[in-house]
Design an enzyme around this catalytic site. Structure first.
Site, short mmCIF file in Angstrom:
data_model
loop_
_atom_site.label_atom_id
_atom_site.label_comp_id
_atom_site.label_asym_id
_atom_site.label_seq_id
_atom_site.Cartn_x
_atom_site.Cartn_y
_atom_site.Cartn_z
N ASP A 82 95.37 -12.96 -86.29
CA ASP A 82 95.19 -12.83 -87.73
C ASP A 82 96.11 -11.71 -88.25
O ASP A 82 96.15 -10.62 -87.68
CB ASP A 82 93.70 -12.47 -87.97
N HIS A 83 96.83 -11.97 -89.33
CA HIS A 83 97.68 -10.97 -89.98
C HIS A 83 98.64 -10.25 -89.04
O HIS A 83 98.71 -9.02 -89.03
CB HIS A 83 96.83 -9.94 -90.75
N GLU A 134 101.87 -16.69 -95.23
CA GLU A 134 101.11 -16.31 -96.43
C GLU A 134 102.05 -16.12 -97.59
O GLU A 134 103.09 -15.46 -97.49
CB GLU A 134 100.29 -15.03 -96.18
N GLY A 212 86.80 -15.38 -97.18
CA GLY A 212 85.90 -16.52 -97.42
C GLY A 212 84.43 -16.18 -97.30
O GLY A 212 83.59 -17.04 -97.50
ZN LIG Z 1 93.17 -12.14 -94.18
#
Ligand SMILES: [Zn+2]
Length: 289
Positions: A82-83, A134, A212
């Site tokens: 992630d990221h 992204e 989310g």
């Molecule tokens: Zn994120």
């Protein structure tokens, strides 16, 4: 069931109009709880590792733990960095066995985000690893709880630019900004679902929503119907884990409570929470999708 990539899990999700949660597996209690919930409910699962949120867990241990969990799962499980924010970090995650990575170039100027993302896609695809990019910046932080501010509309993802970005970079999944924030939501929530629909019309790859968690449960069907296939879900679960821990500590006497009781309580908590998130995402029973 093989260790799969986010593409294997999210393309059917997009076609079937449901979402799959990306759950932060920062430690063993989380990974074990999530996996048990996925197997119990026949749900596909994305196990994410984020070195910003759990900096005390070395990626060299955290990611292989998720990979091992995925390899022995009875349901399709993808592992996900992630990221990631550099070519080196993404390359390291691939060496550690991750099936999928994110490169977050959203803070870069547009052309630079395209250039760096395209380079990472080329490297990752050469080894069969899927990439999430992204575009548009997502406000807030899942690390410093309480700093979330709504993002200005000017930072939301532009639908035409999203189509250009996907075409030029070759990303497999696109994370978008439409009023979603990392960390807890403060005040009134304004999600621009019209924008999500517009992006989904122009972009063929599955769309990811970061931030989310922590929304009213009634909002999820509409968010998913608008075109979100991957639901990044952590903060609300991390906060409720602490509430559960406090209950645990309050109920037991200090003479009979040891750390292994806390581990057991946390595994149960993450198991129960993941089941709730699978239900919200609409992915229960979708393991063969
Ligand atoms: Zn994120």
């Amino acid at each position: 069931m093989p260790h799969v990539s986010i593409t294997d899990i999210l393309v059917p999700a997009r076609q079937g109009r449901y979402a799959v949660p990306s759950l932060l597996a920062g430690n063993l209690e989380m990974a074990v709880g999530f996996l048990a919930a996925a197997e119990e409910t026949c749900s596909p699962l994305i196990l994410a590792f984020n070195r910003h949120v759990t900096p005390d867990i070395p990626m060299e241990l955290g990611l292989p733990l998720a990979v091992l969990a995925a390899q022995r799962a009875a349901v399709p499980v993808a592992t996900f960095l992630d990221h990631g924010n550099s070519l080196d970090e993404v390359a390291q995650a691939i060496r550690l066995g991750a099936s999928s990575v994110m490169f977050d170039g959203s803070s870069l100027p547009y052309e630079e985000n395209v250039r760096q993302t395209r380079e990472i896609v080329r490297m990752a695809h050469a080894t069969g690893v899927a990439v999430e990019g992204e575009l548009g910046s997502i406000a807030g932080s899942a690390v410093e709880i309480g700093t979330a501010q709504a993002a200005p509309e000017s930072s939301f993802t532009d639908p035409q630019l999203a189509a250009d970005f996907v075409k030029r970079t070759g990303v497999d999944v696109l994370a978008i900004s439409f009023g979603n924030v990392h960390g807890p939501y403060r005040g009134e929530v304004h999600l621009d679902l019209e924008r999500v629909r517009a992006i989904a019309m122009l972009v063929e790859v599955p769309l990811a929503m970061h931030g989310g968690s922590g929304l009213d449960e009634s909002l999820y069907p509409e968010i998913i119907a608008s075109g979100i296939s991957k639901l990044g879900y952590y903060t609300a679960m991390g906060i409720s884990a602490v509430a559960q821990l406090r209950r645990c500590l309050a109920e037991a006497s200090s003479e009979t409570l040891a750390y292994h009781h806390i581990i057991a309580a946390m595994v149960r908590h993450f198991h129960a929470e993941a089941k709730r998130v699978f239900k919200l995402s609409g992915c229960m029973g979708r393991m063969h999708a």
